[in-house]
Design an enzyme around this catalytic site. Structure first.
Site, PDB file in Angstrom:
ATOM      1  N   ASN A   1      -1.611   8.735   7.670  1.00 28.66           N
ATOM      2  CA  ASN A   1      -1.057   9.196   6.570  1.00 28.66           C
ATOM      3  C   ASN A   1      -0.185   8.516   5.588  1.00 28.66           C
ATOM      4  OD1 ASN A   1      -0.163  11.844   5.213  1.00 28.66           O
ATOM      5  ND2 ASN A   1       2.089  11.253   5.246  1.00 28.66           N
ATOM      6  N   LYS A   2       0.287   8.094   4.727  1.00 24.76           N
ATOM      7  CA  LYS A   2       0.464   7.365   3.433  1.00 24.76           C
ATOM      8  C   LYS A   2       1.051   5.911   4.594  1.00 24.76           C
ATOM      9  CE  LYS A   2      -0.636   6.762  -0.004  1.00 24.76           C
ATOM     10  NZ  LYS A   2      -1.691   6.773   0.459  1.00 24.76           N
TER      11      LYS A   2
ATOM     12  N   ASP B   1      -3.296  12.318   6.698  1.00 25.78           N
ATOM     13  CA  ASP B   1      -4.495  12.419   6.654  1.00 25.78           C
ATOM     14  C   ASP B   1      -6.170  12.369   7.519  1.00 25.78           C
ATOM     15  OD1 ASP B   1      -3.363  10.847   4.615  1.00 25.78           O
ATOM     16  OD2 ASP B   1      -5.218  11.746   3.557  1.00 25.78           O
TER      17      ASP B   1
ATOM     18  N   ARG C   1      -6.196  13.619  -4.964  1.00 27.06           N
ATOM     19  CA  ARG C   1      -5.873  12.990  -3.903  1.00 27.06           C
ATOM     20  C   ARG C   1      -5.293  14.405  -3.116  1.00 27.06           C
ATOM     21  NH1 ARG C   1      -1.686  14.022  -4.189  1.00 27.06           N
ATOM     22  NH2 ARG C   1      -1.374  13.519  -2.540  1.00 27.06           N
TER      23      ARG C   1
HETATM   24  O1  MRU Z   1      -3.429   8.434  -1.287  1.00 22.61           O
HETATM   25  P1  MRU Z   1      -3.255  10.020  -1.241  1.00 22.61           P
HETATM   26  O2  MRU Z   1      -2.060  10.400  -2.153  1.00 22.61           O
HETATM   27  O3  MRU Z   1      -4.187  10.770  -1.028  1.00 22.61           O
HETATM   28  O4  MRU Z   1      -2.895  10.035  -0.130  1.00 22.61           O
HETATM   29  C1  MRU Z   1      -2.675  11.821   0.545  1.00 22.61           C
HETATM   30  C2  MRU Z   1      -1.662  11.975   1.455  1.00 22.61           C
HETATM   31  O5  MRU Z   1      -1.082  10.497   2.467  1.00 22.61           O
HETATM   32  C3  MRU Z   1      -0.630  13.133   2.320  1.00 22.61           C
HETATM   33  O6  MRU Z   1      -0.136  13.214   3.350  1.00 22.61           O
HETATM   34  C4  MRU Z   1      -1.787  13.822   3.132  1.00 22.61           C
HETATM   35  O7  MRU Z   1      -3.652  13.747   2.318  1.00 22.61           O
HETATM   36  C5  MRU Z   1      -1.761  15.470   3.008  1.00 22.61           C
HETATM   37  S1  MRU Z   1      -1.975  15.814   2.193  1.00 22.61           S
HETATM   38  C6  MRU Z   1      -2.289  18.013   2.448  1.00 22.61           C
END
Ligand code: MRU
Length: 362
Positions: free
Chosen positions: A261-262, A251, A67
């Site tokens: 982002n998350k 993202d 991820r």
């Molecule tokens: O659902 P995930 O764990 O893949 O989400 C990840 C994030 O939101 C990160 O902040 C993002 O991918 C940046 S990683 C360098």
């Protein structure tokens, strides 16, 4: 019992966890396999998945075994090679087969643009070279380039961290999320190497707890003081002056600086803005999607309700309760102080600075 700052301080691991294996590792030659550290098992267990099929890689991406936007892209590029190798098409069918496998991998997670970016890059290469081997070599190049990008992000951002700061971060944008040092966490690792003394609040990041399980582990392994906080505590700690700056990953970043982002990032950005705290986003150029004029066009992944309604397999709610589980949110660019990229620190107005960085860096 009343919580004090002292009890908060002791919540980071008193002993340093051992360094983690890489999240994505190609092992062997062109007959080799892809090793993915199963991040769903961390921090309790360090299980490595040994994969030889594109379906296996797609499943690992969908389940968040691998991820983080850049790591997903790297894993998918290797998955594309594996899928084409499995089917062993003759030269005339190579490109069509690759496109078919890429579509399967692309369908796993819609928000992080690095996934599409990496697959497009590999497809462009195979269209020209017309060999299976070119797909493996492009996956290796994508991995290498991301590691280099992480180093440049670290260098470009380290001076934003000052002695005595408390930095808030959300989710995990570290080594586990990339092929290198990370994006947001790479900045913290570099500041730490330069001797800055600071501490980190890691949002736990409900529902899958990437902050509590992964970010705290990475920072503790590096000897950086870290305390996990409930997501719901972030705004209060910001309002009380306990946070000097915020650094998160991304993202997908639209052409005007709106970014996904998350889930939970938007709320932190609003709180930071209300209390005049700098809010930085660290990301490589491969996370920018200039085809999108603003963030309203970013597709937001909805994940299974069970992730919200259960914890370690135990139901949190009465039977029949519904849930919503959007995995990401979109933060408007006007709440961002700056983007720390492999092409430098981008400042407002973002439409212009993003355009210039992409023109210089691609
Ligand atoms: O659902 P995930 O764990 O893949 O989400 C990840 C994030 O939101 C990160 O902040 C993002 O991918 C940046 S990683 C360098």
């Amino acid at each position: 019992m009343t919580s004090t700052p002292e009890t908060t301080e002791t919540t980071h691991a008193p002993t340093r966890p051992a360094p983690l294996p890489p999240p994505v590792l190609w092992v062997g030659d062109d007959q080799g396999e892809l090793h993915l550290l199963d991040q769903t098992r961390l921090p309790q267990e360090r299980l490595v998945l040994e994969l030889r099929t594109a379906d296996g890689v797609a499943d690992a991406i969908a389940r968040l075994c691998v991820r983080g936007a850049p790591a997903i892209g790297v894993a998918a590029a290797y998955g594309l090679y594996l899928g084409v190798r499995e089917q062993c098409p003759d030269r005339s069918m190579l490109v069509d087969t690759a496109r078919h496998v890429a579509a399967r991998l692309l369908a796993t997670r819609p928000t992080a643009v690095n996934l599409r970016w990496a697959l497009d890059r590999a497809l462009a290469r195979v269209r020209v070279d017309l060999t299976q081997a070119s797909l493996l070599s492009e996956a290796r190049a994508i991995e290498h380039d991301n590691a280099e990008s992480c180093l440049r992000i670290a260098t470009n951002g380290a001076n934003l961290i000052h002695d005595g700061d408390t930095i808030l971060t959300h989710c995990n944008a570290g080594r586990l999320a990339t092929a290198g040092e990370g994006s947001a966490l790479a900045i913290l690792f570099e500041a730490h190497r330069r001797g800055r003394r600071f501490r980190v609040f890691a949002d736990e990041t409900r529902p899958l707890l990437q902050g509590a399980r992964l970010t705290a582990l990475e920072l503790a392994a590096e000897g950086i003081p870290v305390a996990v906080i409930p997501d719901a505590a972030a705004a209060a700690l910001i309002s009380r002056g306990e946070v000097q700056s915020i650094v998160v990953g991304a993202d997908r970043i639209a052409g005007n600086g709106d970014f996904a982002n998350k889930i939970g990032t938007y709320g932190i950005a609003l709180a930071a803005h209300a209390h005049s705290i700098p809010f930085y986003v660290a990301a490589p150029l491969s996370t920018f999607d200039p085809a999108l004029s603003n963030g309203s066009h970013i597709p937001i992944e909805e994940r299974p309700a069970a992730e919200v309604l259960t914890l370690h397999g135990t139901a949190l709610t009465a039977e029949g309760i519904l849930a919503r589980n959007p995995a990401f949110d979109v933060t408007p660019g006007h709440l961002v102080t700056g983007f720390v990229t492999d092409q430098g620190l981008l400042l407002p107005p973002f439409a212009a600075s993003i355009k210039a960085a992409l023109a210089a860096g691609r």
